[in-house]
Design an enzyme around this catalytic site. Sequence first.
Site, PDB file in Angstrom:
ATOM      1  N   THR A   1      -2.178  89.020 -21.515  1.00  0.00           N
ATOM      2  CA  THR A   1      -1.004  89.480 -20.643  1.00  0.00           C
ATOM      3  C   THR A   1       0.645  89.247 -21.441  1.00  0.00           C
ATOM      4  O   THR A   1       1.638  89.796 -21.124  1.00  0.00           O
ATOM      5  CB  THR A   1      -0.753  88.775 -19.259  1.00  0.00           C
ATOM      6  OG1 THR A   1      -1.019  87.256 -19.872  1.00  0.00           O
ATOM      7  CG2 THR A   1      -1.972  89.083 -18.333  1.00  0.00           C
TER       8      THR A   1
ATOM      9  N   GLU B   1       4.288  85.351 -37.386  1.00  0.00           N
ATOM     10  CA  GLU B   1       2.857  85.934 -37.479  1.00  0.00           C
ATOM     11  C   GLU B   1       2.548  87.455 -37.480  1.00  0.00           C
ATOM     12  O   GLU B   1       1.721  88.075 -37.922  1.00  0.00           O
ATOM     13  CB  GLU B   1       2.393  85.305 -36.233  1.00  0.00           C
ATOM     14  CG  GLU B   1       0.891  85.487 -35.662  1.00  0.00           C
ATOM     15  CD  GLU B   1       0.255  84.272 -35.106  1.00  0.00           C
ATOM     16  OE1 GLU B   1       0.633  83.259 -35.080  1.00  0.00           O
ATOM     17  OE2 GLU B   1      -0.845  84.729 -34.943  1.00  0.00           O
TER      18      GLU B   1
ATOM     19  N   TYR C   1      -7.951  93.030 -32.102  1.00  0.00           N
ATOM     20  CA  TYR C   1      -6.886  92.512 -31.405  1.00  0.00           C
ATOM     21  C   TYR C   1      -5.975  93.834 -31.233  1.00  0.00           C
ATOM     22  O   TYR C   1      -5.339  94.007 -30.276  1.00  0.00           O
ATOM     23  CB  TYR C   1      -6.260  91.176 -31.681  1.00  0.00           C
ATOM     24  CG  TYR C   1      -5.200  90.682 -30.975  1.00  0.00           C
ATOM     25  CD1 TYR C   1      -5.567  89.593 -30.018  1.00  0.00           C
ATOM     26  CD2 TYR C   1      -3.710  91.109 -30.977  1.00  0.00           C
ATOM     27  CE1 TYR C   1      -4.302  89.227 -29.441  1.00  0.00           C
ATOM     28  CE2 TYR C   1      -2.816  90.492 -30.475  1.00  0.00           C
ATOM     29  CZ  TYR C   1      -3.326  89.522 -29.521  1.00  0.00           C
ATOM     30  OH  TYR C   1      -2.324  88.879 -28.612  1.00  0.00           O
TER      31      TYR C   1
ATOM     32  N   ASP D   1       0.970  81.348 -27.537  1.00  0.00           N
ATOM     33  CA  ASP D   1       0.247  80.308 -28.357  1.00  0.00           C
ATOM     34  C   ASP D   1       1.810  79.395 -28.652  1.00  0.00           C
ATOM     35  O   ASP D   1       1.557  78.139 -28.770  1.00  0.00           O
ATOM     36  CB  ASP D   1      -0.330  80.786 -29.740  1.00  0.00           C
ATOM     37  CG  ASP D   1      -1.364  81.551 -29.362  1.00  0.00           C
ATOM     38  OD1 ASP D   1      -1.676  81.739 -28.200  1.00  0.00           O
ATOM     39  OD2 ASP D   1      -1.795  82.426 -30.214  1.00  0.00           O
TER      40      ASP D   1
ATOM     41  N   GLY E   1     -10.554  78.338 -35.859  1.00  0.00           N
ATOM     42  CA  GLY E   1     -11.194  79.496 -35.435  1.00  0.00           C
ATOM     43  C   GLY E   1     -11.863  79.215 -34.091  1.00  0.00           C
ATOM     44  O   GLY E   1     -12.897  79.988 -33.550  1.00  0.00           O
ATOM     45  N   ALA E   2     -11.471  78.241 -33.363  1.00  0.00           N
ATOM     46  CA  ALA E   2     -11.859  78.045 -31.895  1.00  0.00           C
ATOM     47  C   ALA E   2     -11.263  78.785 -30.734  1.00  0.00           C
ATOM     48  O   ALA E   2     -11.302  78.464 -29.778  1.00  0.00           O
ATOM     49  CB  ALA E   2     -12.113  76.698 -31.769  1.00  0.00           C
TER      50      ALA E   2
ATOM     51  N   SER F   1      -5.527  77.975 -31.061  1.00  0.00           N
ATOM     52  CA  SER F   1      -4.312  78.288 -31.801  1.00  0.00           C
ATOM     53  C   SER F   1      -4.057  77.210 -32.973  1.00  0.00           C
ATOM     54  O   SER F   1      -2.895  76.725 -32.965  1.00  0.00           O
ATOM     55  CB  SER F   1      -3.205  78.042 -30.757  1.00  0.00           C
ATOM     56  OG  SER F   1      -3.457  79.190 -30.283  1.00  0.00           O
TER      57      SER F   1
ATOM     58  N   SER G   1      -3.485  77.979 -35.907  1.00  0.00           N
ATOM     59  CA  SER G   1      -2.481  78.829 -36.872  1.00  0.00           C
ATOM     60  C   SER G   1      -1.180  78.526 -36.235  1.00  0.00           C
ATOM     61  O   SER G   1      -0.197  78.234 -36.747  1.00  0.00           O
ATOM     62  CB  SER G   1      -2.718  80.070 -37.158  1.00  0.00           C
ATOM     63  OG  SER G   1      -3.049  80.869 -35.832  1.00  0.00           O
TER      64      SER G   1
HETATM   65  C1  GLA Z   1      -4.148  85.082 -29.129  1.00  0.00           C
HETATM   66  C2  GLA Z   1      -2.768  85.623 -29.177  1.00  0.00           C
HETATM   67  C3  GLA Z   1      -1.795  85.478 -28.043  1.00  0.00           C
HETATM   68  C4  GLA Z   1      -2.488  86.184 -26.627  1.00  0.00           C
HETATM   69  C5  GLA Z   1      -4.031  85.687 -26.582  1.00  0.00           C
HETATM   70  C6  GLA Z   1      -4.634  86.430 -25.820  1.00  0.00           C
HETATM   71  O1  GLA Z   1      -4.143  83.769 -28.814  1.00  0.00           O
HETATM   72  O2  GLA Z   1      -2.143  84.901 -30.273  1.00  0.00           O
HETATM   73  O3  GLA Z   1      -0.557  85.970 -28.258  1.00  0.00           O
HETATM   74  O4  GLA Z   1      -2.473  87.417 -26.894  1.00  0.00           O
HETATM   75  O5  GLA Z   1      -4.419  85.945 -27.923  1.00  0.00           O
HETATM   76  O6  GLA Z   1      -4.218  86.210 -24.444  1.00  0.00           O
END
Ligand code: GLA
Length: 419
Positions: A58, A196, A260, A208, A158-159, A162, A164
């Site tokens: 969202t 990013e 994505y 994130d 990788g989990a 976040s 990164s």
């Molecule tokens: C990743 C992206 C976020 C968000 C989520 C999904 O974590 O970095 O910005 O879009 O996916 O909610």
Amino acid sequence: MTSEDDAGASTTAGPASGAAPGGGDLERITGAFAGLFGSAPDGVWAAPGRVNLIGEHTDYNEGFVLPFALEHRARVAVALRPNGPARLRAASLQGADPAGTGQAATTGRITEADLGHLVPAAVEPWARYVAGIIWALQQRGHEVPGMDILLDSDVPPGAGLSSSAAIECAVALAVDELLGTGIPRGELVLVCQRAENDFVGAPTGILDQSAALLGTAGHALFLDCRSRDARQVPLDLAQLGLALLVIDTRVAHAHESGGYRDLVAACRRGAATLGVHALRDVGPARLPEAQRLLDPDTFRRVRHIVTENQRVLDTVATLDADGPQAIGPLLNASHASMRDDFGISCDELDAAVDAAQRAGALGARMTGGGFGGSAIALVAAADAATVAESVRGRFATEGYLAPEIFSVRPGPGAHRVDR
Ligand code: GLA
């Protein structure tokens, strides 16, 4: 970390596994920094990973999210070198893929880049999240001197937690404080997002980085991604006899990759066809019309965003009125929507959610970008071990890699740790 043991679980985290920020971690990073770069750092900063309680995909549709900051964090020790060459020198104490890029770092190996000409290819993949912040600050017109940075992170890579963004936010806060640029945290979120999106090349939203920079201990962050208004929503699970389990499926994901990007494009297409700036502007009442106008795939994606925004609002209202024990059905509905409409779950995530639900979780859903990563399960603390065992059993039966399962609670946002 409080209650990993309740779940009979351990973390995938590195040497500082799950530990609250303590003297040991600080000595470890400052000692290693001096060994590598020849002098003490100017300071040490930390920024957390996150889980998203609800509100998935969202953010880039200008909608609502409800993440919280984890106690797992990336720490960076930083020294400016104003009189030295205008170069970034960076190293990591984690060899195993500290930024979840799918590529390992070499522990303690210095990767270097010329600050006069920062390009992603100059540095190792993990360090692009460091260099990207400096690049984004330069794009805002800030003069950035040479500097040395050492990373030590226990956010599982990788989990879908976040790892990164934790690096980006720790570096952004460190450089902002050292240079005295005084960029408000809400703006630092955008600096990190720019790094990013435009340097690393992942077209992500602000979820994130907002969790990492704006999160506070004991609260989830209710964020309107259009206005960027934020409210701290109390989330003291332990007090209510509840726990939130993270189930890391160990199916890796990477947001630079096509999946994505395709989702972002589908949402834009849907918004354009419906004549709105962003899907945030489409309410549930317009779904029948959307179904007539859109192809079936795009429609399902639009439906996820529209219903998910409503679920975030309902979750916040439910938390306010009845507390976290009442939000389970919303978590379950969110997972079904991501699986059936948005199409971003995978067999392992579905198995984790299903097994947790069958074992008595109040609610469960995948969290984060999808295509792997982690699920979360809200459980009565007394049931945590049973639910974790049940998920492990299901993974063994299906022949999946053993999941990592641990409980989390909202921790503090990014901050300086050596003062
Ligand atoms: C990743 C992206 C976020 C968000 C989520 C999904 O974590 O970095 O910005 O879009 O996916 O909610």
